[in-house]
Design a protein around this motif. Structure first.
Motif, short mmCIF file in Angstrom:
data_model
loop_
_atom_site.label_atom_id
_atom_site.label_comp_id
_atom_site.label_asym_id
_atom_site.label_seq_id
_atom_site.Cartn_x
_atom_site.Cartn_y
_atom_site.Cartn_z
N ALA A 32 0.87 -1.18 0.00
CA ALA A 32 0.00 0.00 0.00
C ALA A 32 0.90 1.23 0.00
N GLY A 33 0.77 2.04 -1.01
CA GLY A 33 1.63 3.21 -1.14
C GLY A 33 1.33 4.31 -0.14
N HIS A 34 0.20 4.21 0.53
CA HIS A 34 -0.18 5.24 1.50
C HIS A 34 -0.40 4.62 2.87
N ALA A 35 0.49 3.73 3.26
CA ALA A 35 0.39 3.12 4.59
C ALA A 35 0.32 4.21 5.63
N GLY A 36 -0.55 4.03 6.60
CA GLY A 36 -0.75 5.03 7.64
C GLY A 36 -1.89 5.99 7.34
N TYR A 39 -8.20 4.81 4.45
CA TYR A 39 -9.12 4.99 3.34
C TYR A 39 -9.77 3.65 3.02
N VAL A 40 -10.88 3.70 2.30
CA VAL A 40 -11.62 2.49 1.96
C VAL A 40 -11.37 2.14 0.50
N VAL A 41 -11.11 0.87 0.26
CA VAL A 41 -11.01 0.33 -1.09
C VAL A 41 -12.25 -0.53 -1.32
N ARG A 42 -12.90 -0.36 -2.47
CA ARG A 42 -14.11 -1.13 -2.78
C ARG A 42 -13.92 -1.88 -4.10
N ILE A 65 -17.10 -5.78 -1.85
CA ILE A 65 -16.05 -5.96 -0.84
C ILE A 65 -15.45 -4.59 -0.53
N ASP A 66 -15.49 -4.22 0.72
CA ASP A 66 -14.87 -2.97 1.18
C ASP A 66 -13.79 -3.32 2.19
N TYR A 67 -12.64 -2.65 2.10
CA TYR A 67 -11.63 -2.86 3.14
C TYR A 67 -10.79 -1.61 3.35
N ILE A 68 -10.25 -1.51 4.55
CA ILE A 68 -9.30 -0.45 4.91
C ILE A 68 -7.94 -1.12 5.01
N PRO A 69 -7.04 -0.81 4.07
CA PRO A 69 -5.73 -1.49 4.09
C PRO A 69 -4.83 -1.01 5.22
N ARG A 70 -3.94 -1.90 5.60
CA ARG A 70 -2.82 -1.52 6.47
C ARG A 70 -1.61 -1.34 5.57
N ASP A 71 -0.93 -2.44 5.30
CA ASP A 71 0.31 -2.40 4.53
C ASP A 71 0.17 -2.95 3.11
N TRP A 72 -0.97 -3.60 2.81
CA TRP A 72 -1.11 -4.31 1.54
C TRP A 72 -2.42 -3.99 0.84
N PRO A 110 -6.05 -6.64 6.72
CA PRO A 110 -6.51 -5.25 6.66
C PRO A 110 -6.93 -4.74 8.04
N GLU A 111 -7.01 -3.42 8.16
CA GLU A 111 -7.54 -2.85 9.40
C GLU A 111 -8.99 -3.27 9.58
#
Length: 154
Positions: A32-36, A39-42, A65-72, A110-111
């Motif tokens: 994930a280029g914006h770790a920290g 945001y939601v990915v759908r 499918i919705d998720y909030i990424p951590r590192d990936w 994911p978070e």
């Protein structure tokens, strides 16, 4: 803007055959280029198909499918191939839906993740399956999935 490391990917940019089963499907991830940043990915799969394990008849669903990424982040071509691998796979609606979500959680850590699987009726009864890893985090905009429950002719 961060550059995504795609060096470990095996399917993107290459001819890739449809996996024979969900278990054989290879899900891939990228950093994930914006770790920290929260945001939601759908991902939306409005034409998901699997097979009834008893009759072999096709079952159809609209999956969100919705998720909030951590590192990936999940690599989208690998996700598409994974979802398509269910086309010849016999499983109940609930099993397909939860299997998809748990594979993504295992891959990404994911978070937060949720799945809404809106199955079209067979035998006169639609089955909708919902699962999430926990309460939705505060401070992150999580939009409604936007899929109406089945109304028939009503």
């Amino acid at each position: 803007m961060p550059k995504t490391d795609v060096s470990g990917l095996t399917q993107l940019g290459a001819a890739t055959e449809l996996p024979a089963s969900p278990e054989a499907a290879v899900l891939e991830k990228v950093p994930a280029g914006h770790a920290g940043t929260r945001y939601v990915v759908r991902f939306t799969a409005p034409e998901f198909t699997s097979l009834c394990p008893m009759t072999g008849q096709p079952d159809f669903a609209h999956i969100v499918i919705d998720y909030i990424p951590r590192d990936w982040l999940v690599e989208s071509k690998s996700l598409k191939l994974f979802l398509h691998s269910f086309r010849n796979h016999g499983a109940f609606h609930e099993d397909c839906s939860i299997h998809i979500a748990k594979r993504l959680v295992e891959l990404l850590d994911p978070e937060w993740l949720r799945i809404g699987a809106y199955w079209y009726p067979r035998g006169g009864i639609p089955i909708d399956v919902f699962w999430q890893t926990g309460a939705a985090p505060e401070g992150v905009w999580i939009p409604d999935q936007g899929v109406s429950t089945y109304r028939g002719r009503g």
